[in-house]
Design an enzyme around this catalytic site. Structure first.
Site, PDB file in Angstrom:
ATOM      1  N   GLU A  82       0.888  -1.182   0.000  1.00  0.00           N
ATOM      2  CA  GLU A  82       0.000   0.000   0.000  1.00  0.00           C
ATOM      3  C   GLU A  82       0.904   1.204   0.000  1.00  0.00           C
ATOM      4  O   GLU A  82       1.734   1.362   0.909  1.00  0.00           O
ATOM      5  CB  GLU A  82      -0.821   0.048   1.288  1.00  0.00           C
ATOM      6  CG  GLU A  82      -2.114  -0.679   1.247  1.00  0.00           C
ATOM      7  CD  GLU A  82      -2.862  -0.456   2.549  1.00  0.00           C
ATOM      8  OE1 GLU A  82      -3.146   0.703   2.882  1.00  0.00           O
ATOM      9  OE2 GLU A  82      -3.109  -1.456   3.229  1.00  0.00           O
ATOM     10  N   CYS A 121      -1.976   8.788   4.161  1.00  0.00           N
ATOM     11  CA  CYS A 121      -1.820   8.544   2.728  1.00  0.00           C
ATOM     12  C   CYS A 121      -3.106   8.912   1.995  1.00  0.00           C
ATOM     13  O   CYS A 121      -3.087   9.265   0.825  1.00  0.00           O
ATOM     14  CB  CYS A 121      -1.375   7.132   2.418  1.00  0.00           C
ATOM     15  SG  CYS A 121      -2.147   5.905   3.417  1.00  0.00           S
TER      16      CYS A 121
END
Ligand SMILES: Cc1cc2nc3c(=O)[nH]c(=O)nc-3n(C[C@H](O)[C@H](O)[C@H](O)COP(=O)(O)OP(=O)(O)OC[C@H]3O[C@@H](n4cnc5c(N)ncnc54)[C@H](O)[C@@H]3O)c2cc1C
Length: 1008
Positions: free
Chosen positions: A763, A797
């Site tokens: 990720e 993020c």
């Protein structure tokens, strides 16, 4: 004396305490009065306001009603015609308008409605048109892009709005009040959306000052002198949220420093001018704070002896009886008369949603409508019993509620009723007609420009459109009288459960399989005190020395985990899942310790720390559930007779987990428990900057029963760790969250290994955009942009990096955004009111500053907030910054901090904008703010983003609800917290057994 919320009880206990509020004879009398009133009003149906008929026809139960509500909410604020036309076309196309034609005998609902829109006047249209209303409406739909339709609908929305709003400004409203007897006694409310900026708050304050002066000036000469009560003439209502953009208990000091003086000034002015002033009730988490403000106003020495101060209390709030007791006690002690307006409450649906999102222990409001009705009457009894210390003001449009109050106090003196402008007029007319001594009725009279009335309007439309609403049903002849007028006490006794069975308590949101994680109620002083004592002041764990692992220790851990693999895999999935569930319980029991670590080690604010502990607990429970599903029993596959085929998901072996510092508990825990619960042993490397919280979670897992050999937490420098761990022969897979560059390094390392090809779950980052068209509500855009870009100091993020504004509304939004940025509190995360803490390291701050300087040198800097003086560790702070770019392509790299970039686009260029966003190759999150299906669908279809959020912020994905993870440069998938994650950590095996080999196909042969 401060109001303290009573301890939480089950809803059933709260409701049971109310059930004796009315004696049987009062209940009987209430029913009889209410029936008479409804019958009387129904007999005069032709007198009902147009709007009542309109709302009855176009309620929330039909597409057309919803379409009209969407139009009403958005149309007036859209500055550009193209977008307005698109909205109209969409909403008109959404409805079967002809189904309504002729359904009501009200002109307003019939084809004349549309004539009204077209001409601005109520006219009788030619028979040709009214005779074929359906055809007329169809043709209107087809002509949606013609200016006349736009003009007509804008006018129609203004007319609908005008039914709820008495004037665009206070002068206009007062003129109307002087003209119309029904509005002669009013409480004027200056409409607004709640301040987002200090400038808004000053503007609203000024509007209130002017309104008080104007109301006083308009009072008939001599009335003030006559010694009559202030309650005999018109008054003002104020919203505290309009006086300060940060009106919340977390910002108590600011509220008391800024909002209180403004409120006090208004109250003193009103008292001086002899005008009553009521403080409206808003969200439940502002209740305690609002009572502090009221206490301060009640204690003001300058207004001693003045009557007229009032507060609204919401009966749907489960604390309402305690609030009333508190107010009565204060009034008695301070020797101050108080007006109390009893309302049922206007934010029920959002209170329920918010409590679910926050994982609160209990709902702050009742879940059954009848409980609200009964609570209202229990509170009313308290108020009536406390006269004349209090002046009760009963705000309701419900005939039963009205009848019950008259039953409790038949002499009907010393209090008043209140209704909203545009609602309940006929009911009160009828009451006055039937009951000669009926008390005075005040009308709550909203004042404001049409563009500001939208949120108010929608709340009213929702209120009226709901099936549970009295107003929605009472004139509808199709609903029998006995259904409209019911005794809520009887209703409650008929339920098996006093809490609504369709609304599980927040902990039960996910059904019986998995408990929702526990949150905290930041609107209660008790919570904040607990935080202060047990979390914010607790620094010892974060200061503890922490040794990094050596290469030898890592090698030994790898050996141990590899050697233990088969043993751990052999434990049943139930055992492993139970350990995770135990871990979740322990996490919640020790949330104070974990929150303290997150605050002091990772620089999280208290709210972020709370959210992170919840996410970690959710991961444990969700993956436990998923693992049982996947591995609980083999999947039996259909095939030819005489053999069995079973698919199982087996653990892979030794998994290495590498997690980042920005979610040092949630991401760390998520990776680790996913690998563990599926039967893998784990070596987990936390980020170099946040090892302590990770070690604490490792210890907690062991306490929950996970053997030491199965899980090893090894803080180490990343590259050194990777070189050794990725080379280990027993390695079976890698789970990574962090930068794209590191993910690529890991990928190459894995590719270079001899032997089996290993899976990598990565990720990584994103260049996340939010696309805002001109139908969006600016206040909501600003709230969501602030939370998404500057929450967690921009170090998520998922954070918003690029705000894309349609140029028609861009400037207005940017101004509001800049004002809202000025209200952000930057500082030590261990202070309760901090919004933006430090970034993770001084080095990170330097990089972010360099980015800002580069952008500034190119002339792109639009705003940089000021850092407060005297910040300790000042070198780690980056002030929230706004950078305006000419083109999406100008943003090439992720600036991982509180820096928001903005671009403008033209409405026709939406496809190009979306293509440009897509061209950056990342696909993590996308925000869309729009009321247009077109924008929403287009944005979703044209984007790479793994998570798309419409009309909300774009952070804080919830495990099992918004599985999280991106595409393209943003990650490999599967999504964390989603149903497919665990399968990547397992390997599929199929067992086929020929059952005929051992003596023939007995199953087939024994078939009857
Ligand atoms: C003069 C005036 C001032 C007002 N000021 C305020 C204010 O300051 N703050 C504020 O919040 N509202 C305020 N209101 C709005 C008020 O809350 C609503 O108008 C009121 O709730 C309508 O009540 P009713 O008796 O007319 O209608 P009813 O139809 O009898 O009741 C509607 C009430 O039931 C509640 N309800 C619906 N379903 C459920 C359920 N399943 N469980 C529990 N409750 C449910 C609704 O939320 C609503 O409160 C004011 C209203 C008036 C008339």
């Amino acid at each position: 004396m401060e109001f303290r919320s009573p301890p939480l009880r089950d809803e059933a206990q709260d409701v049971t305490a109310l059930l004796e509020a009315l004696a049987p004879e009062h209940r009987q009398s209430a029913l009889e009065t209410a029936r008479r009133l409804v019958e009387g009003a129904r007999a005069r149906a032709e007198e009902r306001p147009y709007l009542d008929a309109f709302l009855q026809e176009f309620g929330l139960s039909n597409q057309e009603g919803i379409a009209l509500m969407c139009l009403a909410e958005a149309l007036l604020r859209i500055p550009d015609d193209d977008t307005a036309d698109r909205l109209i076309a969409e909403k008109l196309a959404a409805g079967d308008w002809s189904a309504h034609a002729g359904r009501s005998d009200s002109l307003f609902v019939n084809a004349s409605t549309w004539g009204l829109m077209l001409t601005g006047r109520l006219v009788d249209l030619p028979v040709s048109m009214t005779g074929d209303a359906g055809g007329f409406l169809r043709s209107l739909t087809q002509r949606a892009s013609e200016p006349i339709v736009r003009q007509a609908l804008r006018r129609a929305m203004t007319i609908i709005g005008g039914e709820f709003v008495v004037g665009r400004n206070i002068e206009e409203a007062l003129r109307r009040s002087a003209r119309e007897p029904a509005l002669a006694l009013a409480s004027f409310d200056m409409l607004g959306e709640g301040a987002r900026t200090d400038a808004d708050a000053r503007r609203y304050h000024e509007a209130y000052v002017q309104a008080i002066e104007a109301i006083a000036a308009a009072r008939p000469a001599g009335q003030a002198m006559a010694g009559a009560s202030v309650h005999t003439h018109s008054s003002i209502s104020i919203k505290l949220s309009a006086l300060d953009p940060r009106y919340a208990l977390l910002h108590r000091e600011r509220t008391l420093g800024q909002l209180l003086p403004r409120a006090l000034e208004l109250w003193r002015l009103a008292a001086e001018r002899g005008i009553a002033l009521t403080i409206d009730a808003e969200e439940q988490d502002r209740l305690e704070l609002s009572l502090q403000i009221v206490e301060a106003l009640m204690s003001d020495p300058l207004t001693r002896g003045r009557e007229g101060l009032g507060i609204a209390v919401q009966a749907y709030g489960r604390r309402a009886p305690a609030v009333i007791d508190h107010l009565l006690e204060r009034a008695r002690t301070l020797g101050r008369a108080l007006a109390i307006r009893l309302v049922k409450g206007a934010y029920w649906d959002s209170e329920i949603k918010r409590a679910q999102e926050r994982g609160l222990e209990q709902y702050p409001v009742y879940t059954r409508k009848a409980s609200t009705d009964v609570a209202y009457l229990a509170c009313a009894r308290k108020l009536l019993g406390a006269m004349p210390l209090v002046y009760p003001q009963f705000a309701t449009h419900n005939a039963h509620t009205l009848g019950a109050i008259l039953a409790l106090r038949p002499e009907a003196q010393g209090f008043e009723f209140q209704r909203l402008h545009g609602m309940g007029g006929l009911l009160y007319d009828e009451a006055r007609r039937q009951l000669p001594e009926f008390p005075r009725v005040r009308v709550y009279a909203p004042v404001g420009p049409h563009a500001d009335l939208l949120a108010y309007l929608v709340r009213r439309l929702l209120e009226n459109g709901a099936n549970t609403s009295f107003v929605n049903r009472f004139m509808d002849e199709r609903v029998p009288l006995d259904e409209v007028v019911t005794d809520p006490f009887v209703q409650l006794r008929s339920f098996d459960s006093l809490s609504h069975t369709g609304i599980a308590i927040p902990a039960g949101l996910y059904g019986s399989e998995r408990r929702n994680s526990q949150g905290l109620d930041f609107g209660r002083a008790n919570t904040l005190e607990w935080l202060q004592q047990h979390v914010l002041a607790e620094t010892s764990a974060a200061r503890r020395h922490c040794n990094f692992a050596t290469a030898q220790e890592l090698t030994a851990a790898l050996q141990s985990a590899a050697a233990h693999s088969r043993e751990w895999a052999a434990r049943g999935v139930d055992d492993r899942a139970a350990m995770l569930e135990r871990a979740a319980e322990l996490l919640e029991e020790r949330r104070a310790t974990f929150m303290a670590l997150l605050i002091h080690e990772a620089g999280k604010t208290a709210a972020d720390a709370m959210a992170e502990v919840r996410e970690a607990a959710d991961f444990c429970r969700y993956y436990a559930l998923q693992a049982r599903r996947l591995q609980g029993s083999p999947t039996v596959l259909r095939g030819p007779t005489g053999e069995t085929n079973e698919l199982t998901l087996a653990p892979r072996g030794l998994i290495v987990c590498i997690s980042p510092w920005n979610f040092p508990l949630a991401i760390f825990a998520g990776q680790l428990v996913a690998a563990l619960v599926t039967g893998n042993t784990v070596i987990a490397k936390p980020a170099e900057t946040t090892p302590r919280v990770a070690l604490a979670f490792g210890a907690l897992l062991r306490e929950a029963g996970v053997p030491t050999e199965a899980v090893h937490v090894l803080p180490m420098e990343g590259r050194a760790f990777g070189e050794i761990a990725l080379a280990h022969p027993a390695l079976a897979g890698v789970v990574f969250t962090g930068s794209t560059a590191t993910a690529q390094w890991l990928n190459r390392r894995l590719a270079a290994r001899e032997g089996a090809i290993l899976p990598l779950i990565a990720e990584t980052g994103g260049l996340n955009a939010m696309v805002v068209d001109s139908t969006a509500l600016p206040e909501q855009v600003v709230d969501d942009a602030i939370a998404s870009a500057f929450g967690s100091a921009g170090q998520r993020c998922s954070a918003l990096r690029l705000l894309c504004l349609q140029d028609d509304s861009a400037e207005r939004i940017l101004e509001m955004l800049e004002g809202a940025m000025d209200t952000l509190v930057i500082g030590d995360p261990a202070a309760l009111d901090t919004d933006v803490g430090p970034v993770i390291t001084a080095e990170a701050a330097r990089k972010l500053h360099a980015h800002i300087e580069r952008m500034a040198a190119r002339g792109h800097l639009r705003k940089r907030c000021a850092l407060p003086d005297g910040l300790s560790e000042a070198e780690r702070y980056v002030a929230p910054t706004l950078i305006e770019l000419a083109d999406v392509a100008d943003l090439r790299e992720e600036a991982f901090g509180p820096i928001l970039h903005v671009v403008r686009y033209r409405a026709q260029e939406l496809p190009q904008l979306l293509a440009a966003i897509r061209a950056n190759g990342y696909g993590l999150t996308l925000g869309v703010q729009t009321r247009l299906e077109y924008t929403r669908q287009r944005a979703f279809a044209d984007s790479l983003a793994g998570n798309v959020y419409v009309n909300r912020n774009m952070i804080g994905a919830v495990v099992g609800v918004q599985p999280f993870g991106g595409t393209g440069l943003s990650g490999t998938g599967p999504k964390a917290g989603g149903p497919h994650y665990l399968s990547r950590l397992t390997t599929e095996r199929v067992l086929t057994i020929n059952t005929t080999a051992t003596g023939g196909n007995t199953a087939l042969l024994t078939l009857e």
